[in-house]
Scaffold this motif. Sequence first.
Motif, mmCIF file in Angstrom:
data_model
loop_
_atom_site.group_PDB
_atom_site.id
_atom_site.type_symbol
_atom_site.label_atom_id
_atom_site.label_comp_id
_atom_site.label_asym_id
_atom_site.label_seq_id
_atom_site.Cartn_x
_atom_site.Cartn_y
_atom_site.Cartn_z
ATOM 1 N N LEU A 299 0.496 0.161 6.424
ATOM 2 C CA LEU A 299 1.656 0.677 5.429
ATOM 3 C C LEU A 299 2.982 -0.312 5.757
ATOM 4 N N ASP B 111 -0.996 9.356 -0.140
ATOM 5 C CA ASP B 111 -1.257 10.541 0.668
ATOM 6 C C ASP B 111 -0.191 11.600 0.378
ATOM 7 N N HIS C 94 -6.655 5.855 4.144
ATOM 8 C CA HIS C 94 -7.916 4.705 3.756
ATOM 9 C C HIS C 94 -7.790 3.574 4.905
ATOM 10 N N ALA D 123 0.889 -1.185 -0.047
ATOM 11 C CA ALA D 123 0.022 0.064 0.041
ATOM 12 C C ALA D 123 0.767 1.512 -0.160
ATOM 13 N N ALA D 124 2.169 1.102 0.408
ATOM 14 C CA ALA D 124 2.809 2.304 0.556
ATOM 15 C C ALA D 124 3.531 2.748 -0.845
ATOM 16 N N ASP E 179 -0.567 3.525 8.824
ATOM 17 C CA ASP E 179 -1.465 3.251 7.952
ATOM 18 C C ASP E 179 -1.926 4.477 7.047
ATOM 19 N N THR E 180 -2.620 4.035 5.806
ATOM 20 C CA THR E 180 -2.653 5.317 4.880
ATOM 21 C C THR E 180 -4.040 5.677 5.287
ATOM 22 N N THR F 228 -3.556 10.724 11.433
ATOM 23 C CA THR F 228 -2.273 9.682 11.301
ATOM 24 C C THR F 228 -1.002 10.480 12.043
ATOM 25 N N GLU G 257 -5.142 1.481 5.015
ATOM 26 C CA GLU G 257 -4.356 0.286 4.801
ATOM 27 C C GLU G 257 -3.132 0.144 5.423
ATOM 28 N N SER H 201 8.957 11.024 1.954
ATOM 29 C CA SER H 201 7.587 10.831 1.883
ATOM 30 C C SER H 201 7.197 10.989 3.275
ATOM 31 N N TYR I 133 5.352 9.010 4.657
ATOM 32 C CA TYR I 133 5.172 7.739 5.106
ATOM 33 C C TYR I 133 6.387 7.310 5.936
ATOM 34 N N ARG J 27 2.380 5.976 -2.624
ATOM 35 C CA ARG J 27 2.386 7.362 -2.132
ATOM 36 C C ARG J 27 1.030 8.276 -2.044
#
Length: 262
Positions: A100, A40, A96, A34-35, A93-94, A87, A98, A65, A67, A38
């Motif tokens: 990371l 977000d 949404h 999911a990462a 997580d993202t 966050t 998910e 990032s 992240y 990128r």
Amino acid sequence: MDYRFKAGSIPLLVSMPHVGTDIPDEIAADFAPAAQSRADTDWHLAQLYGFLEEMGASTLSARWSRYAIDLNRPQEDSNLYPGQDTTGLCPLDTFHSEPLYLAGRAPDAAEVRRRLQRYWRPYHAQLRAELDRLLAIHGRVVLWDAHSIASVVPRFFAGKLPDLNFGTADGASCAPGLSEAVVGLARQQDKFSVALNGRFKGGHITRHYGAAGSNVHAIQLEMCQCLYMDESAPFAYRPELAAQVQGLLRQMTGAAADWARA
């Protein structure tokens, strides 16, 4: 280099802490699929604000990032919106929800401290140094914290966001005259919807550096990405859309600089 920086000549510094897309090699193997997108990221803001160099504004933008580490969160990782889902400093997580990280690979406290030292502090050191330089020249400076986000993120807010979301920490991060000059311009047009200190009141950078008593006046703009790009992968820049909002951005950042000089 851990960031991209351009020194300007006018009393305006534009910070873009969430535009980074690079993930450090030493942590890339820990990330889940999911990462990789990128998703977000505050995509294309440097291009959208491309007029700033001509204006003479200073710019600071992230390489890494969010992240890896979020430059717009406090070092102690406190929640800037108590009671609401957000966050963190090193997101797990993202937007949404998910994950990371691969199972068992999330950063521990020691790794978070390492990332603070290696990636977070250099950006903030440059931010502080440039504010101090501009203050020494002009006596007053505006810090414009530039962000963008998908217009619909159910995890954080219901429905669609207003197009232009200004934050001044409920008035604590700048003098009223700055928000009146900037948000007043935004409200003179009828193409884009506007909110002040609504869902977004300003993140760590706006709240930490902005203080009228210190002559640093900070304002955050969180704008919907649908105004200038595709909100789904591959997140393409849309020049024909961007052109419709760039003029207003130029006017508002110009008004901020003029206010600081007045």
